[in-house]
Design an enzyme around this catalytic site. Sequence first.
Site, PDB file in Angstrom:
ATOM      1  N   HIS A 316       0.855  -1.182   0.000  1.00  0.00           N
ATOM      2  CA  HIS A 316       0.000   0.000   0.000  1.00  0.00           C
ATOM      3  C   HIS A 316       0.890   1.230   0.000  1.00  0.00           C
ATOM      4  CE1 HIS A 316      -3.138   2.844   1.097  1.00  0.00           C
ATOM      5  NE2 HIS A 316      -3.974   1.937   0.636  1.00  0.00           N
ATOM      6  N   ASP A 373      -7.971  -5.643   0.273  1.00  0.00           N
ATOM      7  CA  ASP A 373      -8.408  -6.494  -0.832  1.00  0.00           C
ATOM      8  C   ASP A 373      -8.024  -7.948  -0.635  1.00  0.00           C
ATOM      9  OD1 ASP A 373      -9.502  -4.372  -2.209  1.00  0.00           O
ATOM     10  OD2 ASP A 373      -7.577  -3.811  -3.060  1.00  0.00           O
TER      11      ASP A 373
HETATM   12  N1  ACO Z   1       4.169  -8.029  -4.590  1.00  0.00           N
HETATM   13  C1  ACO Z   1       5.511  -8.047  -4.732  1.00  0.00           C
HETATM   14  N2  ACO Z   1       6.306  -6.952  -4.676  1.00  0.00           N
HETATM   15  C2  ACO Z   1       5.699  -5.770  -4.458  1.00  0.00           C
HETATM   16  C3  ACO Z   1       4.296  -5.656  -4.282  1.00  0.00           C
HETATM   17  C4  ACO Z   1       3.534  -6.835  -4.364  1.00  0.00           C
HETATM   18  N3  ACO Z   1       2.207  -6.796  -4.200  1.00  0.00           N
HETATM   19  N4  ACO Z   1       3.967  -4.347  -4.083  1.00  0.00           N
HETATM   20  C5  ACO Z   1       5.121  -3.665  -4.127  1.00  0.00           C
HETATM   21  N5  ACO Z   1       6.169  -4.519  -4.350  1.00  0.00           N
HETATM   22  C6  ACO Z   1       7.592  -4.156  -4.394  1.00  0.00           C
HETATM   23  C7  ACO Z   1       7.943  -3.461  -5.700  1.00  0.00           C
HETATM   24  O1  ACO Z   1       8.364  -4.377  -6.681  1.00  0.00           O
HETATM   25  C8  ACO Z   1       9.053  -2.538  -5.262  1.00  0.00           C
HETATM   26  O2  ACO Z   1      10.226  -3.318  -5.120  1.00  0.00           O
HETATM   27  P1  ACO Z   1      11.696  -2.682  -5.461  1.00  0.00           P
HETATM   28  O3  ACO Z   1      11.868  -1.580  -4.451  1.00  0.00           O
HETATM   29  O4  ACO Z   1      12.627  -3.809  -5.319  1.00  0.00           O
HETATM   30  O5  ACO Z   1      11.574  -2.148  -6.856  1.00  0.00           O
HETATM   31  C9  ACO Z   1       8.618  -2.104  -3.859  1.00  0.00           C
HETATM   32  O6  ACO Z   1       7.817  -3.186  -3.367  1.00  0.00           O
HETATM   33  C10 ACO Z   1       7.833  -0.802  -3.808  1.00  0.00           C
HETATM   34  O7  ACO Z   1       6.733  -0.905  -4.729  1.00  0.00           O
HETATM   35  P2  ACO Z   1       6.042   0.348  -5.467  1.00  0.00           P
HETATM   36  O8  ACO Z   1       5.294  -0.152  -6.647  1.00  0.00           O
HETATM   37  O9  ACO Z   1       7.078   1.415  -5.701  1.00  0.00           O
HETATM   38  O10 ACO Z   1       5.058   0.863  -4.325  1.00  0.00           O
HETATM   39  P3  ACO Z   1       3.812   1.832  -4.528  1.00  0.00           P
HETATM   40  O11 ACO Z   1       3.575   2.499  -3.225  1.00  0.00           O
HETATM   41  O12 ACO Z   1       4.016   2.716  -5.716  1.00  0.00           O
HETATM   42  O13 ACO Z   1       2.604   0.828  -4.893  1.00  0.00           O
HETATM   43  C11 ACO Z   1       0.770  -0.650  -4.701  1.00  0.00           C
HETATM   44  C12 ACO Z   1       1.621   0.433  -4.001  1.00  0.00           C
HETATM   45  C13 ACO Z   1       0.307  -0.134  -6.079  1.00  0.00           C
HETATM   46  C14 ACO Z   1      -0.464  -0.940  -3.871  1.00  0.00           C
HETATM   47  C15 ACO Z   1       1.620  -1.936  -4.877  1.00  0.00           C
HETATM   48  O14 ACO Z   1       2.051  -2.397  -3.603  1.00  0.00           O
HETATM   49  C16 ACO Z   1       0.879  -3.045  -5.629  1.00  0.00           C
HETATM   50  O15 ACO Z   1       0.915  -3.082  -6.862  1.00  0.00           O
HETATM   51  N6  ACO Z   1       0.213  -4.005  -4.902  1.00  0.00           N
HETATM   52  C17 ACO Z   1      -0.542  -5.061  -5.510  1.00  0.00           C
HETATM   53  C18 ACO Z   1      -1.925  -4.540  -5.954  1.00  0.00           C
HETATM   54  C19 ACO Z   1      -2.834  -4.262  -4.782  1.00  0.00           C
HETATM   55  O16 ACO Z   1      -3.002  -5.059  -3.885  1.00  0.00           O
HETATM   56  N7  ACO Z   1      -3.473  -3.083  -4.844  1.00  0.00           N
HETATM   57  C20 ACO Z   1      -4.481  -2.676  -3.837  1.00  0.00           C
HETATM   58  C21 ACO Z   1      -3.992  -1.509  -3.060  1.00  0.00           C
HETATM   59  S1  ACO Z   1      -5.146  -1.109  -1.795  1.00  0.00           S
HETATM   60  C22 ACO Z   1      -6.444  -0.383  -2.597  1.00  0.00           C
HETATM   61  O17 ACO Z   1      -6.324   0.273  -3.591  1.00  0.00           O
HETATM   62  C23 ACO Z   1      -7.725  -0.578  -1.978  1.00  0.00           C
END
Ligand code: ACO
Length: 427
Positions: A316, A373
């Site tokens: 998140h 979620d």
């Molecule tokens: N699985 C594996 N790795 C992940 C995940 C994940 N679900 N989420 C983030 N990471 C990793 C990224 O690869 C990145 O790694 P790195 O630093 O080695 O490159 C690091 O964690 C940071 O990730 P970002 O994408 O920069 O984080 P951001 O804050 O931009 O994204 C988000 C947040 C979009 C929610 C992301 O965690 C994601 O895509 N999660 C999966 C989708 C999800 O569950 N979305 C629902 C969010 S809650 C809602 O909207 C109600």
Amino acid sequence: MAEKRFTIIDDTTGKRYSYPVIESTRGPNGVDMRTFYRDSGHFSFDPGFTSTASCRSEITFIDGEKGELLYRGIPIEKLATEHNYLETCYLLLTGSLPTRDALVDFDFELRHRSFIHEGLKNLFDAFPQDAHPMSTLSSAVAALSSFYYEHLTINKEAEYQEMARRIIAKIPTIAAFSYRHSRGIPFIYPDIGRSFTENFLYMLRAYPGGKMHITKKGENTIRPIEIEALDTIFTLHADHEQNASTTTVRSVASTGAHPYVAISAGISALWGRAHGGANESVIEQLKMIGNVKNVDKFIAKAKDPNDPFRLMGFGHRVYKNFDPRAQILKKYQDSLKEELDLDSNLMQIASRIEEIALSDDYFIQRKLYPNIDFYSGVILTALGIPRTMFTPIFVIGRTVGWISQWIEFKKDRDQKIVRPRQIYVGP
Ligand code: ACO
């Protein structure tokens, strides 16, 4: 007391730029940098707005480190356990919980506004039968702006409230019609004798004539436990400050467009898998994993920097410790195991993923925790709600948040048309 200020020094020229600090009542203060470009000739660069506040807001507060979520100052845990979704709506819209009489009036009004114009029904016919309900829902909500065009120019509190109640009341009907269209089954009109949440389940499940599913043992009713579970899910989704879809709603509001097209744009933004669409993807992913034995393989994929695979329902932007909504739902899910027919295979896979991810360095270092979620899908599956309706259910819960934020935007004298700048690096 002297005004707090914040100074930025340009290392190249040695020039200092000083800006007033905007004090918050909770969480980080802001720095009023509206004149930064005029003063310094530079733009700030912040893709994804990770350090940028776009507004002052009195509606929702999140402390991502503490895992705290408040609506109008009231903790989400209290709202989810002591109040229902309609009370939460009233709170978000007006700033205080309703009195008993006010709640009766609010409920009455929503029930009576839950019907949609007969003409709008024709719109559904234009969609292919396999249309995703989110696509139909966002289109029908945009179309609603032509039925209530007069809301375009509203500027009084009573007008805002009427517009808000109308859309909150109609969204479940439109969502249920979208679903029934996707199944090719006849629409079921709202039943004003039923509460908001019960009525939605009824419109999804009933047969023409209002009968529920009939088995050899008699007619299945909507069980109170099912209404309570869904109502809690609506409450937990009701608002979440300046997330991607709310920011979309505010951006559209800034152009002076109709409030219902702003909500329609919010619905479209929510559909993405990185946002509200994740709840549908979580169950898809759990089903794809199929068996607890396969969990390790998928965790390895999620950790592989060369693999785009992400664990849906993890991570998140704001919560860096835990998502309080997820914790409430997890407790809820555990207590419902007996009463609702929760899919034990899916739950086993989910528990194993959770167990590994919470103890694995990759997830710990990146502060990736299960979000709301991750848990909502298992409960919604037990309610017999098809996967494609998970994100529409998020929409039903969130509409009140979007509309409250739209109203706040309209009243905020500081707001302007949204128009970010860019740093040009082309030829
Ligand atoms: N699985 C594996 N790795 C992940 C995940 C994940 N679900 N989420 C983030 N990471 C990793 C990224 O690869 C990145 O790694 P790195 O630093 O080695 O490159 C690091 O964690 C940071 O990730 P970002 O994408 O920069 O984080 P951001 O804050 O931009 O994204 C988000 C947040 C979009 C929610 C992301 O965690 C994601 O895509 N999660 C999966 C989708 C999800 O569950 N979305 C629902 C969010 S809650 C809602 O909207 C109600």
